[in-house]
Each structure stands twice: as C-alpha cells, then as structure tokens.
Design an enzyme around this catalytic site. Structure first.
Site, short mmCIF file in Angstrom:
data_model
loop_
_atom_site.label_atom_id
_atom_site.label_comp_id
_atom_site.label_asym_id
_atom_site.label_seq_id
_atom_site.Cartn_x
_atom_site.Cartn_y
_atom_site.Cartn_z
N ARG A 1 0.85 -1.18 0.00
CA ARG A 1 0.00 0.00 0.00
C ARG A 1 0.89 1.24 0.00
O ARG A 1 1.92 1.27 0.71
CB ARG A 1 -0.89 0.03 1.26
CG ARG A 1 -2.09 -0.88 1.18
CD ARG A 1 -3.07 -0.40 0.11
NE ARG A 1 -4.23 -1.28 -0.05
CZ ARG A 1 -4.33 -2.28 -0.92
NH1 ARG A 1 -3.30 -2.55 -1.72
NH2 ARG A 1 -5.43 -2.98 -1.04
N GLU B 1 -4.50 7.46 -5.02
CA GLU B 1 -4.61 6.74 -6.30
C GLU B 1 -5.81 7.24 -7.09
O GLU B 1 -6.91 7.30 -6.52
CB GLU B 1 -4.72 5.23 -6.04
CG GLU B 1 -3.43 4.66 -5.48
CD GLU B 1 -3.42 3.14 -5.33
OE1 GLU B 1 -4.42 2.49 -5.70
OE2 GLU B 1 -2.41 2.61 -4.86
N HIS C 1 -1.34 0.19 -9.86
CA HIS C 1 -1.97 -0.77 -8.94
C HIS C 1 -2.42 -2.02 -9.72
O HIS C 1 -3.61 -2.36 -9.74
CB HIS C 1 -3.15 -0.12 -8.21
CG HIS C 1 -3.50 -0.83 -6.92
ND1 HIS C 1 -3.97 -0.17 -5.82
CD2 HIS C 1 -3.45 -2.14 -6.57
CE1 HIS C 1 -4.21 -1.04 -4.85
NE2 HIS C 1 -3.89 -2.25 -5.29
N1 LIG Z 1 -0.73 -4.33 -5.31
C1 LIG Z 1 -1.72 -5.16 -5.29
O1 LIG Z 1 -2.53 -5.23 -6.20
C2 LIG Z 1 -1.91 -6.06 -4.11
C3 LIG Z 1 -2.43 -7.34 -4.27
C4 LIG Z 1 -2.57 -8.16 -3.14
C5 LIG Z 1 -2.21 -7.68 -1.90
N2 LIG Z 1 -1.75 -6.42 -1.78
C6 LIG Z 1 -1.33 -5.88 -0.49
O2 LIG Z 1 -0.23 -6.64 -0.04
C7 LIG Z 1 -0.18 -6.64 1.37
C8 LIG Z 1 0.00 -8.05 1.89
O3 LIG Z 1 -1.07 -8.86 1.48
P1 LIG Z 1 -1.16 -10.36 2.02
O4 LIG Z 1 -2.29 -10.99 1.32
O5 LIG Z 1 0.17 -10.97 1.98
O6 LIG Z 1 -1.56 -10.08 3.53
P2 LIG Z 1 -1.24 -11.02 4.78
O7 LIG Z 1 -2.17 -10.57 5.83
O8 LIG Z 1 -1.25 -12.43 4.37
O9 LIG Z 1 0.24 -10.62 5.18
C9 LIG Z 1 0.58 -9.42 5.79
C10 LIG Z 1 1.71 -9.71 6.74
O10 LIG Z 1 2.16 -8.46 7.24
C11 LIG Z 1 2.53 -8.70 8.58
N3 LIG Z 1 2.65 -7.45 9.32
C12 LIG Z 1 1.70 -6.77 9.98
N4 LIG Z 1 2.24 -5.68 10.57
C13 LIG Z 1 3.55 -5.69 10.27
C14 LIG Z 1 4.62 -4.83 10.60
N5 LIG Z 1 4.44 -3.76 11.37
N6 LIG Z 1 5.83 -5.13 10.11
C15 LIG Z 1 6.02 -6.23 9.34
N7 LIG Z 1 5.04 -7.10 9.02
C16 LIG Z 1 3.81 -6.81 9.47
C17 LIG Z 1 1.48 -9.62 9.10
O11 LIG Z 1 1.93 -10.31 10.25
C18 LIG Z 1 1.28 -10.55 7.93
O12 LIG Z 1 2.08 -11.70 8.05
C19 LIG Z 1 -1.46 -5.95 1.82
O13 LIG Z 1 -1.18 -4.59 2.06
C20 LIG Z 1 -2.35 -6.06 0.61
O14 LIG Z 1 -3.32 -5.07 0.60
C21 LIG Z 1 -1.57 -5.61 -2.86
O1 LIG Z 2 -5.52 -5.53 -1.80
C1 LIG Z 2 -5.63 -6.07 -2.88
O2 LIG Z 2 -6.25 -7.14 -3.06
C2 LIG Z 2 -4.96 -5.45 -4.03
O3 LIG Z 2 -4.46 -4.22 -3.71
C3 LIG Z 2 -5.77 -5.45 -5.28
O4 LIG Z 2 -6.60 -4.36 -5.36
P1 LIG Z 2 -7.58 -4.25 -6.61
O5 LIG Z 2 -8.63 -5.28 -6.41
O6 LIG Z 2 -8.13 -2.88 -6.58
O7 LIG Z 2 -6.76 -4.53 -7.82
#
Ligand SMILES: NC(=O)c1ccc[n+]([C@@H]2O[C@H](COP(=O)([O-])OP(=O)(O)OC[C@H]3O[C@@H](n4cnc5c(N)ncnc54)[C@H](O)[C@@H]3O)[C@@H](O)[C@H]2O)c1
Ligand SMILES: O=C(O)[C@H](O)COP(=O)(O)O
Length: 605
Positions: A293, A322, A341
């Site tokens: 994020r 965004e 994104h």
């Molecule tokens: N760019 C995209 O399109 C996209 C897609 C999927 C997920 N994401 C983002 O990726 C991130 C991770 O997603 P995920 O599915 O792996 O989530 P998840 O909950 O499986 O993993 C997140 C991890 O972060 C850890 N965490 C929490 N606080 C922390 C801190 N202070 N320092 C270090 N680690 C910490 C948690 O313990 C957890 O293991 C989220 O922010 C999600 O929104 C983005």
């Molecule tokens: O948190 C998520 O799942 C990702 O950031 C994906 O976001 P989006 O569905 O808007 O692509």
C-alpha cells in the site's frame, strides 16, 4: 416451513418483525427472501401461520440487490446473478454511491471505491454485507460497518500469486531498467551504457511482511539466487525457516538489505514505516519495491532519499493517493518505475477473486457465517452446527432475563456461565455471547443486534457482559450442559427470579435439540422455550394447576407446556406455563386473583 434451525445472524428490519406474530422470534433469521428459514420448531395456531405465510411470500418474491461498484470477473457476476439482482454501476461518484446504497443488500468493491461512514449511514439497515474483491480493506471504514451491523468480507487468497509475481516483475524490471530502456528505444534512442543494471544473485532481499504475498515473493527470490531475510513481528519463525528465510528485526532488515520489498498491510503501525529516519539507516544505493500500500512509505521522504542517492531506485505499484497527481514528483522521478496498482490484475487472479467474493457475499446474504469475515468472528461450520441449538437457547435466555428486570432499573452487568464437560479451550463462546447480547438488547430497544455488532452495541449501551466457563462431568459429545444468564444490581418484576446471591438468574439446557428453561432464580423448572411464557409463584396446594389451566382454557389460550418447581411440598412453588397465544389482561388478572398466587409475569420469547 417450521422447524429449520437457521444459522442466520442477520436480523429482520423492525418493520418486518412487527408484521409477524409476537410469539415468533424471527429477529435472528434471514432478512433475505429466497432463503428464509425459521427457528420456530413447533405447531402454530392457524392465525399465526397465516401471518407468517404472508411475510414469507412477500419476501420470496423479492430478490436481494447486489451493487457491484467496480469491474468484477464474469464468473463472479454469473454466480451473483443466480441469486440476486445485480447492478453493475462502475465509476460512481461518492454522492451517487450514497444515493444507490439505500436500495442495496450488498455492495462489492475493489480498492478504487471508498466505503466511508457516509455510505453506511446512507444505507439504512438494508445493507447487510460489503464484499471487497481483493485483500486490502483499508478503503472500507470497518468501524462504521461494525457499528451498522454490516458484515465485511474479503477475498484474501485468490490474488496472492498475482501480487507476488508482480512484485518479482518490478524487482527484476527495476534492476535492469526495463521500463526506462523501453521508453528510450521507443523514443528512437540506443543508450546501451546508460541502462547498465545490477544483478540480483547473491544480493540480500528484505521482505517486510511475511504473509501470503511476502512469503511467495521470498520463495521466488530464493529461486533467483538471492539471500532472503524477512521482518514480520507476527509471523511464525518456523514457517520462514521452512523456505530458508530468517526472520530478523526491523533494524537488521532495513540496514542490511540491498533490496527491500514491502508486503505488510496499511495499519496505524505501518503507516509511513519507511520515512526519513528509516531511510537514513539503509545501505546507500538500496532499491525498494512496493506492491503493498502506498501509505506504508512517506512519499516525500522517498523523493528526498532518491535525490540524495540513499535509495538508488524504487518500483511502485501503489500510492498514497490513487491515481497519484499527474505532476507527482515521485511518479516522474527518473529512478522510479511505476504501475497503476496492477498487482492483482491478471486474468486468472481476477476470475478467482470474483468467484471468491461472489461466494462470500451470497453466503453472507443467505445468513451463513462467512469464512472470510473481516469484522466478525469466524466460526468454523462444524462448530456452528454443534452449537446451533445452544445459539437459540442463548438468545432466549437473554430475552427472558431482560424481561424479568423491573422497569427503571438499568441493566449494566450481566454474567453468562457456560457449563460443559469440555475444557474451556474447547469452547468458543463468541457466538453464544453475541446471541445472549441480542436477546438482552432487542426486547428493550429499537437496535438490531447480530454477530457483527453485538460486542460494540453492548459496549455502547454500557452493558458489561462477563463470561464464566464451568467444567462439569458429562458427555464430551455435548458441547454444553447448560447456560446461565445472571443480571446483577437490578430489581425484578418477578421476585422469585432473584437467586440467593441477589441476581436475576435464568438457566437453560438443550433437550432433544430444543431449548428448555430449567431454572428461574432458585427454582428448578422445565419448560420448552417456545411461544410465550407465564411464570407464577404460588403456594403448592392441590387444585391450583387445574384452576390456572381452566382460566386459560376459558380464554381460548392454548397451553403447550407446564411445569412446577417447588422448594418443598405445600411450600412455595414456581409454575411455568408455555402458551401459544398472549392471554388477555383480564385472564392474567383472574389468574393473579387466585388466592394461592403470590406473583406472576407474562414473557414473550
Ligand atoms: N498491489 C496489489 O494489487 C496487491 C495485491 C494483493 C495484496 N496487496 C497488499 O499486499 C499486502 C500483503 O497482502 P497479504 O495478502 O500478503 O496479507 P497477509 O495478511 O497475508 O500478510 C501481511 C503480513 O504483514 C505482517 N505485518 C503486519 N504488521 C507488520 C509490521 N508492522 N511489520 C512487518 N510485518 C507486518 C502480518 O503479520 C502478515 O504476516 C497488503 O497490504 C495487501 O493489501 C496488494
Ligand atoms: O488488496 C488487494 O487485493 C490489491 O491491492 C488489489 O486491489 P484491486 O482489487 O483494486 O486490484
């Protein structure tokens, strides 16, 4: 129609509740049309049957409406259409969303729609579930959702691999200047010496946040020959070790890494976790990838770190705002690679996310407990089915106990005791507590309570609910022997409901799958908790049961159950009578005037 014990925790709106017979406890049933099932497992009078049929028929005809506010994969839309009217309205303004939402039972969004407090306030009580087609729920005001009793579900797994692959794509593209070189060639240039990259093999990658995406990035980076470390205060070290990754402190991670890849959620603790101070402690020339994020990086500080050369390059898929402003210095920076994104945006991930969220939303609308609930406890299906009759019992005991409180005395402190032959750790009581809370609050307010908002609503009303688990001998097959609800520091309109220790006390058990009231105050009773109830204290003597029964018969009130609990022969006794119809005031007065009757109360279950 009768008798199915629904596991639904979503309430009927008050208008619908009023349209049914008071002897029906519909308030914890589905508010939704095609799936209505009733927790009323008994015969009914023709009058009440008719009123129920009217309600159900009316509801059967109306399908729920699901508003899809951002593009969702076809497979998910098809699934939704099989159950609901689906309104796909993309690119709505916040005002348009607030207007539409009051006509919808569910809302599905991705990360581009802000589901604010205003949205929940505009929704009235109709909105039951918000589905986030993806992982991050930072665009949904969870507190407001909870306060409004609205369930929030997400699709936490379907885009994990896509996000991890995008992270690795950015990592490699950044290291080899792919985006910049591509733009240069397309601009007619051939700048081979300008775009010399850096190698990944042997370099240290710090994965910040070792969850679903982080661990997949780590696995892939190991395949590229990188030395991978990770920082995650909550991740189990053995899971990391299993793929050859050491968990380290934040300090060690940021100060030893050549590459840093961010994979934590945006929370108050992670907001701007990379800032001037942390950049100053990094290796000069570090490279940063962010597919988590935007808000986890202080973007102004990143520009300063890029300008000073502390950070050699950054590859960013996400931004604080965004889309970012067109003239964003960060986006325009020559050492920064950006994507809009796109982490979750693969065909495969979007189909998977669409199905995952559609199933979760339909399940929630049917009243099933969602496995991906974000703002409600997750109760595994097997636990739920074992607890189902106790869920009904818990609510009924709450309803009974609160109706025994004398008007004017405020209910502040309630103790719920669960007696079970299972150890305290084997009994998850969150669902039962929510149902006791529902029973305690709904008869005395216009608030509707469900699993999502039970604890919040209790707290808001200054109601303190404590729980005690008592281990008893009994069958471990049975999750519970009995549930007891006690209300302290109140007077009762039925003095016999006050126990020796001074609280209103009711206790119940499940017998043959049905909830039974088994204790009132210090009196043992046994009456099925269905319909309505008359509690009477009298002096035990021959003929009294017949006299009460005759009065009810003369008034055409059908008695379903009766039991008498007494302290000793010819001493005080408590009679519990289950009735199908509410007795008239005159009938109750006639009963109250019988010489042996010392007090009585009529209670709706
Ligand atoms: N760019 C995209 O399109 C996209 C897609 C999927 C997920 N994401 C983002 O990726 C991130 C991770 O997603 P995920 O599915 O792996 O989530 P998840 O909950 O499986 O993993 C997140 C991890 O972060 C850890 N965490 C929490 N606080 C922390 C801190 N202070 N320092 C270090 N680690 C910490 C948690 O313990 C957890 O293991 C989220 O922010 C999600 O929104 C983005
Ligand atoms: O948190 C998520 O799942 C990702 O950031 C994906 O976001 P989006 O569905 O808007 O692509």
């Amino acid at each position: 129609m009768a008798a199915s014990c629904s596991t639904n925790l979503i309430s009927f709106p008050p208008s619908l509740r009023k349209s049914t017979s008071p002897s029906y406890s519909l308030s914890w049933q589905a508010s939704l049309p095609s799936t209505v099932s009733f927790a009323v497992g008994r015969r009914v009078s023709s009058r009440t049957t008719k009123s129920l049929v009217v309600v159900v028929t009316a509801m059967m005809e109306a399908k729920p409406t699901v508003l899809v506010a951002e593009k969702l994969g076809e497979a998910g839309l098809e699934l939704l259409k099989g159950f609901a009217n689906v309104d796909c309205s993309y690119n709505m303004s916040p005002e348009e969303l607030c207007t539409k939402i009051s006509l919808c039972d569910a809302l599905i969004v991705r990360s581009g729609t802000k589901v604010t407090r205003e949205v929940f306030e505009s929704a009235g009580r109709r909105l039951k579930v918000v589905g986030r087609a993806g992982v991050g729920i930072d665009n949904v005001d969870l507190s407001a959702a909870t306060e409004h009793g609205c369930l929030v579900v997400n699709a936490p797994t379907a885009n994990t691999i896509a996000a991890a692959e995008h992270g690795v794509a950015l990592l490699t593209a950044m290291a080899r200047n792919i985006a910049q070189a591509d733009a240069s060639v397309k601009a007619g240039k051939w700048e081979r010496s300008k775009y010399v990259g850096v190698s990944l093999v042997g370099k240290t990658l710090a994965v910040m946040g070792f969850g679903k995406v982080g661990s997949e990035v780590a696995r892939r980076a190991k395949g590229l020959g990188m030395h991978v470390i990770a920082h995650d205060p909550y991740a189990p070290a053995d899971r990391a070790r299993a793929i050859g990754v050491n968990l380290v402190t934040f300090e060690e991670a940021i100060s030893t890494a050549d590459f840093i890849s961010l994979h934590m959620p945006l929370t108050p603790a992670t907001s701007k976790i990379l800032n001037d101070e942390s950049f100053s402690r990094m290796k000069k020339g570090v490279r940063i990838v962010n597919v988590a994020r935007g808000g986890v990086i202080d973007e102004e500080a990143l520009i300063r770190a890029l300008d000073s050369g502390i950070v050699a390059q950054a590859a960013l898929d996400v931004f604080t705002e965004e889309p970012p402003p067109k003239d964003s210095k960060l986006v325009q920076h020559e050492n920064v690679t950006v994507t809009p994104h796109l982490g979750a945006s693969t065909t495969e991930a979007q189909e998977g996310v669409a199905i995952e969220i559609a199933e979760a939303v339909v399940g929630a609308l049917k009243g099933e407990l969602a496995a991906t609930a974000v703002n409600a406890p997750m109760v595994p299906a097997e636990v739920l089915s074992a607890l189902a009759p106790f869920v009904v019992l818990a609510e009924k005991l709450g309803r009974l106990a609160v109706q025994l409180v004398a008007g004017g005395s405020g209910v502040r402190s309630v103790k719920v005791t669960y007696a079970s032959s299972r150890g305290p750790d084997d009994l998850d009581t969150r669902l039962l507590r929510a149902m006791v809370t529902k029973g305690l609050i709904e008869p005395i307010s216009s608030v509707f309570v469900n699993l999502v908002n039970a604890d919040f609503t209790a707290k808001q009303r200054g109601l303190r609910i404590t729980e005690e688990r008592v281990v008893l001998d009994g069958s471990p097959e049975n999750p519970l022997e009995f549930i007891q609800v006690q209300i302290a520091n109140v007077e009762s309109k039925f003095a016999s409901a006050i126990s020796e220790s001074g609280e209103i006390k009711v206790e119940g058990r499940v017998k043959d799958g049905k909830p039974h009231l088994t204790k009132v105050g210090s009196f043992g009773v046994d009456v099925s908790l269905e319909g309505s109830l008359i509690l009477l204290r009298h002096v035990d003597q021959p003929g009294i049961i017949g006299k009460v029964g005759s009065i009810l018969g003369e008034e055409n009130v059908n008695v379903s159950f009766m039991s008498v609990g007494r302290t000793a022969p010819r001493k005080q006794a408590v009679m519990t009578i289950g009735v199908d119809e509410e007795p008239s005031r005159e009938a109750l007065t006639r009963i109250g005037n019988l010489p042996a009757i010392e007090e009585f109360v009529f209670l709706e279950l």
